[in-house]
Design a protein around this motif. Structure first.
Motif, PDB file in Angstrom:
ATOM      1  N   GLN A   1       0.965  -1.234  -0.081  1.00  0.00           N
ATOM      2  CA  GLN A   1       0.040  -0.007   0.076  1.00  0.00           C
ATOM      3  C   GLN A   1       1.024   1.268  -0.027  1.00  0.00           C
ATOM      4  O   GLN A   1       2.030   1.086   0.143  1.00  0.00           O
ATOM      5  CB  GLN A   1      -0.899  -0.041   1.346  1.00  0.00           C
ATOM      6  N   CYS A   2       0.403   2.329  -0.136  1.00  0.00           N
ATOM      7  CA  CYS A   2       0.938   3.488   0.026  1.00  0.00           C
ATOM      8  C   CYS A   2       1.592   3.513   1.114  1.00  0.00           C
ATOM      9  O   CYS A   2       0.986   3.616   2.347  1.00  0.00           O
ATOM     10  CB  CYS A   2       0.244   4.981  -0.404  1.00  0.00           C
TER      11      CYS A   2
ATOM     12  N   CYS B   1       2.029   7.073  -3.266  1.00  0.00           N
ATOM     13  CA  CYS B   1       1.187   7.926  -4.351  1.00  0.00           C
ATOM     14  C   CYS B   1       1.873   9.104  -4.577  1.00  0.00           C
ATOM     15  O   CYS B   1       2.725   9.826  -3.871  1.00  0.00           O
ATOM     16  CB  CYS B   1      -0.180   8.421  -3.680  1.00  0.00           C
TER      17      CYS B   1
ATOM     18  N   SER C   1       4.192   2.205 -12.567  1.00  0.00           N
ATOM     19  CA  SER C   1       2.910   2.588 -13.183  1.00  0.00           C
ATOM     20  C   SER C   1       1.911   1.464 -12.556  1.00  0.00           C
ATOM     21  O   SER C   1       2.489   0.450 -11.785  1.00  0.00           O
ATOM     22  CB  SER C   1       2.905   1.906 -14.764  1.00  0.00           C
ATOM     23  N   PRO C   2       0.510   1.419 -12.616  1.00  0.00           N
ATOM     24  CA  PRO C   2      -0.056   0.442 -12.019  1.00  0.00           C
ATOM     25  C   PRO C   2       0.184  -0.885 -12.489  1.00  0.00           C
ATOM     26  O   PRO C   2       0.324  -1.996 -11.680  1.00  0.00           O
ATOM     27  CB  PRO C   2      -1.671   0.795 -12.218  1.00  0.00           C
TER      28      PRO C   2
ATOM     29  N   ARG D   1      -3.244   3.911   0.971  1.00  0.00           N
ATOM     30  CA  ARG D   1      -4.323   3.430  -0.141  1.00  0.00           C
ATOM     31  C   ARG D   1      -3.355   2.188  -0.847  1.00  0.00           C
ATOM     32  O   ARG D   1      -2.259   2.220  -1.076  1.00  0.00           O
ATOM     33  CB  ARG D   1      -4.397   4.727  -1.197  1.00  0.00           C
TER      34      ARG D   1
ATOM     35  N   GLN E   1      -3.999   0.783  -3.645  1.00  0.00           N
ATOM     36  CA  GLN E   1      -3.605   1.023  -5.011  1.00  0.00           C
ATOM     37  C   GLN E   1      -3.155   2.578  -5.207  1.00  0.00           C
ATOM     38  O   GLN E   1      -3.977   3.381  -5.582  1.00  0.00           O
ATOM     39  CB  GLN E   1      -4.783   0.783  -6.147  1.00  0.00           C
ATOM     40  N   PRO E   2      -1.960   2.852  -4.820  1.00  0.00           N
ATOM     41  CA  PRO E   2      -1.489   3.945  -5.126  1.00  0.00           C
ATOM     42  C   PRO E   2      -1.700   4.913  -6.414  1.00  0.00           C
ATOM     43  O   PRO E   2      -1.603   4.359  -7.267  1.00  0.00           O
ATOM     44  CB  PRO E   2       0.248   4.135  -4.699  1.00  0.00           C
ATOM     45  N   GLN E   3      -2.217   6.022  -6.175  1.00  0.00           N
ATOM     46  CA  GLN E   3      -2.342   7.023  -7.313  1.00  0.00           C
ATOM     47  C   GLN E   3      -1.010   7.522  -7.963  1.00  0.00           C
ATOM     48  O   GLN E   3      -0.327   8.155  -7.151  1.00  0.00           O
ATOM     49  CB  GLN E   3      -3.290   8.055  -6.862  1.00  0.00           C
ATOM     50  N   VAL E   4      -0.772   7.266  -9.257  1.00  0.00           N
ATOM     51  CA  VAL E   4       0.377   7.543  -9.982  1.00  0.00           C
ATOM     52  C   VAL E   4       1.664   6.995  -9.176  1.00  0.00           C
ATOM     53  O   VAL E   4       2.279   7.597  -8.479  1.00  0.00           O
ATOM     54  CB  VAL E   4       0.530   8.840 -10.242  1.00  0.00           C
ATOM     55  N   PRO E   5       1.603   5.791  -8.955  1.00  0.00           N
ATOM     56  CA  PRO E   5       2.795   5.012  -7.948  1.00  0.00           C
ATOM     57  C   PRO E   5       4.110   5.350  -8.111  1.00  0.00           C
ATOM     58  O   PRO E   5       4.377   5.363  -9.369  1.00  0.00           O
ATOM     59  CB  PRO E   5       2.304   3.396  -7.997  1.00  0.00           C
TER      60      PRO E   5
ATOM     61  N   CYS F   1       1.828  11.999  -2.277  1.00  0.00           N
ATOM     62  CA  CYS F   1       2.016  11.908  -1.028  1.00  0.00           C
ATOM     63  C   CYS F   1       3.537  12.216  -0.714  1.00  0.00           C
ATOM     64  O   CYS F   1       4.478  11.841   0.100  1.00  0.00           O
ATOM     65  CB  CYS F   1       1.834  10.455  -0.301  1.00  0.00           C
TER      66      CYS F   1
END
Length: 255
Positions: free
Chosen positions: A152-153, A175, A191-192, A158, A160-164, A178
Motif C-alpha cells: 500500500q502507499c 502515491c 505504473s499500475p 491506499r 492502489q497508490p495513485q500514480v505510484p 504523498c
C-alpha cells in the motif's frame, strides 16, 4: 574432512601457474571460498566445473585450513549464455550481485534458486533480458532482507497508490501526491501494471517468477527502478553491470 555438495561458481581468480581460487554458492554451506588446484592444467578432470557460472557437484576437502576441490561433475554450463556477449555479461552481473548478497558459510537456498532460475531463463527462454534482470534484482533483494514495502502507499495507506512511485531510500511505494510527506531522496515512477508485476515478483511463487508481461513503458519503469533500488540499498555499483551496459551500446558493424 570431506564434503560433497552442489554449487554454482560465482567468481574465479587465477592463482599461481595452474590453480584458481573460486567463490562458490553451495547448497549445504552457503558461500564458500575454495582452492581448485591444478584446474588450469591441460586435461584437468575438474576444469569444466571450475569456471564462472558452472553448476555442478563438488567434492571438497580441507587443506591447510581451506577447502580445496577434489572432484567435480559439471551438470550445467549454460552454453547458450556463454555464446552471447550480452548474456554472459548480464549473467556475470547476477553472479556478482549474488556474491554480494550471500554470506560466507550461511546456506541461502532461496537466493541460489533464483540465481539458477534466471540463468536458465537467459539460457533457454525467449524473454526480454530487461524482464529477467528486473525479476532477479527485485526478488534477490527481497530474499536478502531488502524487500520493499509494496502492499500500500506508505503514507496514506491506499492499496492502489495513485500514480505510484517507489522511494529508493525508504523502500516504500507511495502515491505521487504523498511524496512531500516522505524523507528526502529519490522516488522513481512506476505504473499500475509495473506495480502489479513488482508484487508478483516479490510475493509470487518462485517457479512463476517470470510469468508476467508488461508493455514497453511499464517494463522500462520496472527495470529502471529495480536497478536503482538495488544500488541505493547496497550503496555500491557493479563493474559487471557497467560492462553489460557497454555491450548494449556497441555500434553495429557494417557488412
Amino acid at each position: 574432512m570431506h564434503m560433497t555438495t552442489n554449487a554454482l561458481v560465482l567468481r574465479e581468480v587465477n592463482y599461481k601457474e595452474s590453480d584458481k581460487i573460486l567463490t562458490l554458492l553451495t547448497e549445504r554451506e552457503g558461500r564458500l571460498t575454495v582452492s581448485a588446484r591444478g584446474c588450469r592444467k591441460k586435461d584437468s578432470p575438474i576444469a569444466a566445473a571450475c569456471q564462472l557460472l558452472a553448476w555442478g557437484e563438488f567434492t571438497l576437502y580441507e587443506f591447510r585450513g581451506m577447502w580445496s576441490v577434489k572432484e567435480t561433475a559439471s551438470e550445467r554450463l549454460f552454453d547458450g549464455v556463454r555464446e552471447d556477449l550480452s548474456k554472459i555479461a548480464l549473467a556475470s552481473y547476477f553472479a556478482e550481485v549474488t556474491e554480494a548478497l550471500s554470506e560466507e558459510g550461511q546456506p541461502d537456498p532461496g537466493l541460489l534458486a533464483v540465481t539458477l532460475n534466471c540463468l536458465h531463463a537467459l539460457d533457454k527462454l525467449d524473454l526480454p533480458a530487461s524482464q529477467v534482470k528486473a525479476a532477479f534484482e527485485w526478488r534477490s533483494m527481497a530474499l536478502a532482507g531488502y524487500e520493499p514495502q509494496i502492499e500500500q502507499c506508505g503514507v496514506c495507506l491506499r492499496e492502489q497508490p495513485q500514480v505510484p512511485h517507489i522511494h529508493l531510500g525508504e523502500g516504500t511505494v507511495h502515491c505521487a501526491g504523498c511524496r512531500n510527506k516522505l524523507a528526502e531522496g529519490v522516488s522513481m515512477p512506476l505504473s499500475p501494471a509495473a506495480l502489479a508485476a513488482l508484487r508478483h515478483i516479490v510475493w509470487g511463487p518462485r517457479k512463476r517468477l517470470l510469468s508476467f508481461r508488461l508493455d514497453e513503458e511499464g517494463m522500462k519503469r520496472l527495470s529502471e527502478a529495480s536497478e536503482a533500488y538495488l544500488m541505493t540499498r547496497l550503496e555500491r555499483g557493479f563493474r559487471t553491470l557497467d560492462f553489460y551496459k557497454q555491450t548494449l551500446w556497441r555500434p553495429s558493424v557494417p557488412n
